[in-house]
Design a protein around this motif. Sequence first.
Motif, PDB file in Angstrom:
ATOM      1  N   GLY A 120     -22.048 -30.120 -45.216  1.00 48.80           N
ATOM      2  CA  GLY A 120     -21.865 -30.977 -44.047  1.00 48.80           C
ATOM      3  C   GLY A 120     -22.863 -32.129 -44.037  1.00 48.80           C
TER       4      GLY A 120
ATOM      5  N   SER B  81     -18.182 -28.217 -41.791  1.00 47.81           N
ATOM      6  CA  SER B  81     -18.245 -29.387 -40.906  1.00 47.81           C
ATOM      7  C   SER B  81     -17.727 -30.649 -41.613  1.00 47.81           C
ATOM      8  CB  SER B  81     -19.650 -29.553 -40.347  1.00 47.81           C
ATOM      9  OG  SER B  81     -19.563 -30.248 -39.114  1.00 47.81           O
TER      10      SER B  81
ATOM     11  N   ASP C  10     -17.172 -23.974 -39.432  1.00 54.83           N
ATOM     12  CA  ASP C  10     -17.780 -24.827 -38.404  1.00 54.83           C
ATOM     13  C   ASP C  10     -17.323 -26.274 -38.547  1.00 54.83           C
ATOM     14  OD1 ASP C  10     -20.001 -22.951 -37.023  1.00 54.83           O
ATOM     15  OD2 ASP C  10     -19.710 -22.444 -39.126  1.00 54.83           O
ATOM     16  N   THR C  11     -16.005 -26.433 -38.543  1.00 49.78           N
ATOM     17  CA  THR C  11     -15.440 -27.774 -38.678  1.00 49.78           C
ATOM     18  C   THR C  11     -14.329 -27.952 -37.659  1.00 49.78           C
ATOM     19  OG1 THR C  11     -14.640 -29.393 -40.303  1.00 49.78           O
ATOM     20  CG2 THR C  11     -13.717 -27.174 -40.466  1.00 49.78           C
TER      21      THR C  11
ATOM     22  N   ASP D 292     -22.092 -22.042 -31.944  1.00 50.45           N
ATOM     23  CA  ASP D 292     -21.972 -23.414 -32.456  1.00 50.45           C
ATOM     24  C   ASP D 292     -21.557 -24.345 -31.322  1.00 50.45           C
ATOM     25  OD1 ASP D 292     -21.439 -25.798 -33.698  1.00 50.45           O
ATOM     26  OD2 ASP D 292     -20.244 -24.949 -35.328  1.00 50.45           O
TER      27      ASP D 292
ATOM     28  N   THR E 254     -19.130 -27.636 -33.151  1.00 47.91           N
ATOM     29  CA  THR E 254     -17.708 -27.297 -33.353  1.00 47.91           C
ATOM     30  C   THR E 254     -17.538 -25.874 -32.792  1.00 47.91           C
ATOM     31  OG1 THR E 254     -18.282 -26.616 -35.612  1.00 47.91           O
ATOM     32  CG2 THR E 254     -17.313 -28.779 -35.366  1.00 47.91           C
TER      33      THR E 254
ATOM     34  N   HIS F 252     -24.355 -23.744 -35.818  1.00 53.76           N
ATOM     35  CA  HIS F 252     -23.484 -24.606 -36.639  1.00 53.76           C
ATOM     36  C   HIS F 252     -23.633 -24.322 -38.133  1.00 53.76           C
ATOM     37  CE1 HIS F 252     -21.021 -28.155 -37.199  1.00 53.76           C
ATOM     38  NE2 HIS F 252     -21.952 -28.810 -37.854  1.00 53.76           N
TER      39      HIS F 252
END
Length: 275
Positions: free
Chosen positions: A21, A105, A129-130, A226, A229, A254
């Motif tokens: 990320g 991400s 985590d996106t 998180d 996201t 995250h």
Amino acid sequence: MDLHVRARGSGDAGTLLFLHGFPFHGAIWEPQMADLPPGWRGIAPDLRGFGRSPLGAAELPSGRRMGAGVALPDEAVLTMDALAADAAELIERHAAGPAVVCGMSMGGYVAFALWRRRPELIRALILMDTRPGPDGDEARENRRRLATTARESGATPVATAMLPSLLSTHTRERNPDVAETVREIMEATAPRTLVAALAGMAARADSTPDLPAIDVPTLVIVGAEDGITPPEQARAMADAIPGARLEVVEGAGHLPGLEDPPAVNWVISDFLETL
Ligand code: MLT
């Protein structure tokens, strides 16, 4: 593009391409690279401009209309498509066939762009985590502010601004070393790359319409804490991808891959066994 790449494992079972990320580099995947399931090969590049990989500005689009007003007319814009083209080249160079693409991400935004450009290179997806949606006005405004900070004062204040929202309270209290590692990685990012990637993310496409057509096995991972996201977004994303599995990592923010490596490595390994 000659990227700095960490590679480990034999690859008899398959190849996992890890996409980091913003504003990190391939070292954030160290806990996963150190514990790859037997037979799997892990490839963890420093994406263009990050870590030890060059930005290669000459090939990058720039100009007034690019980057949703985040970049100045003479600055580079690091599009998710450019990063996806690099990812495609990496798979072609390092994997015997299609790879399992694990994007965290911004790396997830790149995975979506790769899915649109070269779906035949993707054996399975791990979306960590996106989010599939594009930036709204407020997010773009935040990116403009962060780009100004990067331009005027470099990576340290950018890292300082981002750090509090990256890790869970649990990680910050119990594992302060993680915060130090993350800070060091962020501070290593060149200001030019920070601006270019902020502009590229601000201008990224909406991937939401692509979700129902994803027809490879997909694992969605998210830290329970998180705030960037959040789990509700991850759940909605997993619901929109046919057959996708969702795993929420308790006590992580995250960056669950760094915050709770055993949990994340177990989930990944369990998912790979189903392929
Ligand atoms: C990331 O971790 O890559 C960033 O939070 C992505 C973003 O800024 O949208």
